[in-house]
Design a protein around this motif. Sequence first.
Motif, PDB file in Angstrom:
ATOM      1  N   UNK A 469      -1.376  -7.603 -66.403  1.00 56.03           N
ATOM      2  CA  UNK A 469      -2.481  -7.753 -67.358  1.00 56.03           C
ATOM      3  C   UNK A 469      -2.989  -6.357 -67.697  1.00 56.03           C
ATOM      4  N   UNK A 470      -3.004  -6.028 -68.989  1.00 56.14           N
ATOM      5  CA  UNK A 470      -3.412  -4.705 -69.443  1.00 56.14           C
ATOM      6  C   UNK A 470      -4.306  -4.867 -70.679  1.00 56.14           C
ATOM      7  N   UNK A 471      -4.629  -3.748 -71.285  1.00 55.29           N
ATOM      8  CA  UNK A 471      -5.458  -3.723 -72.497  1.00 55.29           C
ATOM      9  C   UNK A 471      -6.777  -4.467 -72.265  1.00 55.29           C
ATOM     10  N   UNK A 472      -7.437  -4.121 -71.163  1.00 48.51           N
ATOM     11  CA  UNK A 472      -8.674  -4.784 -70.777  1.00 48.51           C
ATOM     12  C   UNK A 472      -9.820  -4.408 -71.707  1.00 48.51           C
ATOM     13  N   UNK A 473     -10.640  -5.382 -72.037  1.00 48.13           N
ATOM     14  CA  UNK A 473     -11.911  -5.143 -72.720  1.00 48.13           C
ATOM     15  C   UNK A 473     -13.040  -5.373 -71.712  1.00 48.13           C
ATOM     16  N   UNK A 474     -14.237  -5.040 -72.099  1.00 46.51           N
ATOM     17  CA  UNK A 474     -15.373  -5.198 -71.183  1.00 46.51           C
ATOM     18  C   UNK A 474     -15.610  -6.655 -70.813  1.00 46.51           C
ATOM     19  N   UNK A 475     -15.166  -7.583 -71.655  1.00 46.90           N
ATOM     20  CA  UNK A 475     -15.320  -9.017 -71.375  1.00 46.90           C
ATOM     21  C   UNK A 475     -14.005  -9.647 -70.918  1.00 46.90           C
ATOM     22  N   UNK A 497      -2.286  -0.766 -60.920  1.00 50.72           N
ATOM     23  CA  UNK A 497      -2.123   0.665 -61.172  1.00 50.72           C
ATOM     24  C   UNK A 497      -3.226   1.089 -62.132  1.00 50.72           C
ATOM     25  N   UNK A 498      -3.474   2.380 -62.198  1.00 49.14           N
ATOM     26  CA  UNK A 498      -4.511   2.867 -63.106  1.00 49.14           C
ATOM     27  C   UNK A 498      -4.825   4.326 -62.854  1.00 49.14           C
ATOM     28  N   UNK A 499      -5.967   4.750 -63.393  1.00 46.50           N
ATOM     29  CA  UNK A 499      -6.420   6.126 -63.232  1.00 46.50           C
ATOM     30  C   UNK A 499      -7.847   6.125 -62.702  1.00 46.50           C
ATOM     31  N   UNK A 518     -12.410   0.376 -55.943  1.00 48.52           N
ATOM     32  CA  UNK A 518     -11.320   0.992 -55.196  1.00 48.52           C
ATOM     33  C   UNK A 518     -10.678   2.058 -56.074  1.00 48.52           C
ATOM     34  N   UNK A 519      -9.987   2.971 -55.433  1.00 43.78           N
ATOM     35  CA  UNK A 519      -9.269   3.987 -56.189  1.00 43.78           C
ATOM     36  C   UNK A 519      -8.017   3.367 -56.807  1.00 43.78           C
ATOM     37  N   UNK A 520      -7.278   4.149 -57.556  1.00 37.52           N
ATOM     38  CA  UNK A 520      -6.058   3.634 -58.163  1.00 37.52           C
ATOM     39  C   UNK A 520      -4.986   4.712 -58.136  1.00 37.52           C
ATOM     40  N   UNK A 521      -3.789   4.299 -58.493  1.00 32.43           N
ATOM     41  CA  UNK A 521      -2.644   5.186 -58.464  1.00 32.43           C
ATOM     42  C   UNK A 521      -1.786   4.920 -59.694  1.00 32.43           C
ATOM     43  N   UNK A 522      -0.904   5.872 -60.002  1.00 31.83           N
ATOM     44  CA  UNK A 522      -0.019   5.663 -61.150  1.00 31.83           C
ATOM     45  C   UNK A 522       0.996   4.557 -60.881  1.00 31.83           C
ATOM     46  N   UNK A 523       1.280   4.288 -59.582  1.00 38.88           N
ATOM     47  CA  UNK A 523       2.177   3.181 -59.259  1.00 38.88           C
ATOM     48  C   UNK A 523       1.369   2.023 -58.668  1.00 38.88           C
ATOM     49  N   UNK A 524       1.987   0.857 -58.647  1.00 40.19           N
ATOM     50  CA  UNK A 524       1.268  -0.345 -58.209  1.00 40.19           C
ATOM     51  C   UNK A 524       1.076  -0.327 -56.696  1.00 40.19           C
ATOM     52  N   UNK A 546     -11.823  -6.594 -64.902  1.00 40.83           N
ATOM     53  CA  UNK A 546     -11.954  -5.161 -64.645  1.00 40.83           C
ATOM     54  C   UNK A 546     -13.291  -4.737 -65.251  1.00 40.83           C
ATOM     55  N   UNK A 547     -14.244  -4.331 -64.396  1.00 43.44           N
ATOM     56  CA  UNK A 547     -15.636  -4.177 -64.817  1.00 43.44           C
ATOM     57  C   UNK A 547     -16.018  -2.749 -65.180  1.00 43.44           C
ATOM     58  N   UNK A 548     -15.512  -1.783 -64.437  1.00 40.79           N
ATOM     59  CA  UNK A 548     -15.903  -0.395 -64.677  1.00 40.79           C
ATOM     60  C   UNK A 548     -14.717   0.529 -64.418  1.00 40.79           C
ATOM     61  N   UNK A 549     -14.790   1.719 -65.029  1.00 39.68           N
ATOM     62  CA  UNK A 549     -13.738   2.708 -64.868  1.00 39.68           C
ATOM     63  C   UNK A 549     -12.893   2.804 -66.114  1.00 39.68           C
ATOM     64  N   UNK A 550     -11.751   3.423 -65.985  1.00 39.22           N
ATOM     65  CA  UNK A 550     -10.843   3.621 -67.123  1.00 39.22           C
ATOM     66  C   UNK A 550     -10.088   2.324 -67.395  1.00 39.22           C
ATOM     67  N   UNK A 551     -10.708   1.448 -68.184  1.00 40.16           N
ATOM     68  CA  UNK A 551     -10.121   0.134 -68.460  1.00 40.16           C
ATOM     69  C   UNK A 551      -8.785   0.255 -69.192  1.00 40.16           C
ATOM     70  N   UNK A 552      -8.641   1.314 -70.008  1.00 40.06           N
ATOM     71  CA  UNK A 552      -7.397   1.478 -70.761  1.00 40.06           C
ATOM     72  C   UNK A 552      -6.199   1.700 -69.840  1.00 40.06           C
ATOM     73  N   UNK A 553      -6.453   2.249 -68.649  1.00 41.29           N
ATOM     74  CA  UNK A 553      -5.350   2.519 -67.724  1.00 41.29           C
ATOM     75  C   UNK A 553      -5.090   1.374 -66.760  1.00 41.29           C
TER      76      UNK A 553
END
Length: 565
Positions: A469-475, A497-499, A518-524, A546-553
Amino acid sequence: MDALWGETTVKLRAENAERGELFDEGNYAMFIHWGLYSQLANKVDGKTYYGIGEWIMDPKMAGIPVDEYKELAGTFNPVDFDARAIAALAKEAGMKYIVITAKHHDGFAMYDTAVDDFNIVDATPWGKDPMMELSEACREAGLGFGFYYSHSQDWTFPGGRKGPEFDANGKPASFDDYFYKKCLPQVEELTTLYGPIELIWFDTPGGMKKSYVQQLVDVVRKNQPRALVSGRAGHDLGDYRTLGDMEVPHHNVEGMWESVDTTNDSWAYAWYDENWKSPAKILNRLVACVGRGGTYMLNVGPDAKGVVPERAARSLRRAGEWIRRYPQVVYGTDSSPWGHALPWGDVTVKGNRLFLSVFDWPQNGRLYVPGLKTEIESARLLMGKESETLGFKRKKGWTVLDLPARPPEELASVIEIELVDTPEVDQTFGIDPSQGTEILAEFATATGAKIVKHRWMEKFGEWICVYPARQWTSEGKVVWEVEVLRPGDYSVSLSYAGEGRLVWGVEVVGGERIQNQQNSSHNYQEFPIGWLNFPEAGRYQVAVSCLEGNLDSASLKSIRIAPAM
């Protein structure tokens, strides 16, 4: 690569066609990548190139010039090649046919072709035709036989895709030059000189016009009317679908299809690649493919001398011993009525019988089977030719089997359940009360986020494919429906995965809600989120946001729900 590999339309099953009985019923085959590139073994001028060695000429690898590459044939001398030994290995592994590279993208023919002298008979000191030897060995062993042929790419013949643009006389070369002078006549040779064959495995059609592909298919149909043509022929002209390299699907797939995989990370022999699949992993991926309704073709890469690496052979033989004890699990079986794997393993079906391959034996002596609606006649734990009757009970839509403390098999134990009728199943994911359940994002319903295909290469040509699941929006939210047998607290973790640091929310819809950063990593990687409570047995919806942080990643692969014990 989707464009390079060609169309992926689902095809009919073999009972609807004249071809493909061995493909459809055998469910397991050997792929062999062997060629001039095997001599290099991924090392050029003292430098190791990590990735798939059959692409060693490519600029993304060593970028070897054509003339320099062709010179390698003068020292290619596979004196230890033994066709009968390879056929025997496939037989011992439980495979039903062999497909081998007659010509890969490098253009070097691994057989005695009259079309081009860049071949293993005319250009090497060995001077033998291994394809003739292997085709005869397969017939002696009762195995099917087929050829891989790169029909669009040819990096050493003028006019081939990614090949020289000029011929030996300096005249511009077109694709027609390659196709009519080399490709089409070589396919004619392969389909007439080696006896009955099971299939022609074309690859990477790229931008090849449909008219060219149709001519090749027509030659196969004319000369080998019972042979299959791989889906990678292109333009939807193949007989079945081939998934992406190294891809084992998680959903059941309709029609005839295959997964192509390899015994380590590379297809051709690479000197450094010792990351072999264990016998258990081979069986797990094989049963997963059969359970999803397909065929598993597993590759080996012989070395410069023509020998399959011993560690690969050892794993194959060990897995084959298991298959010989439980052939009913693999051959001539149908896909799982659950449509996906279960926490402890997977299921294949033959008529009114379910075969449960248990890879993760429960320590509490109970195996939980969710959603089986059909009445059970009997349940038996198989031990080769012997068996032990198992007790079982039905509880709130679950079947609970009583098991001995220790599994009878080291790799995977098999339970046969005989039903009074054809199996009917509720496919809802059950949260296993003993070991929990991981559910992939691809089984969720998404709003304000999208389930997408995410494919990447760990090394050049080593493909990994997930559907996160990607391309998260605030809702944004993804929701799974789950079935809970045992009420209480459950620990929840997410694989993503994420940034940077991300805040995730997890809730039982209409019930408890938790969130954590929690933190994130480039790999899952899997991260714990917290505990959720299911107050009673029954069906629930579980949602993740996904509530906060770099949602695009943010890229959510799966959720794991396990008893908090």
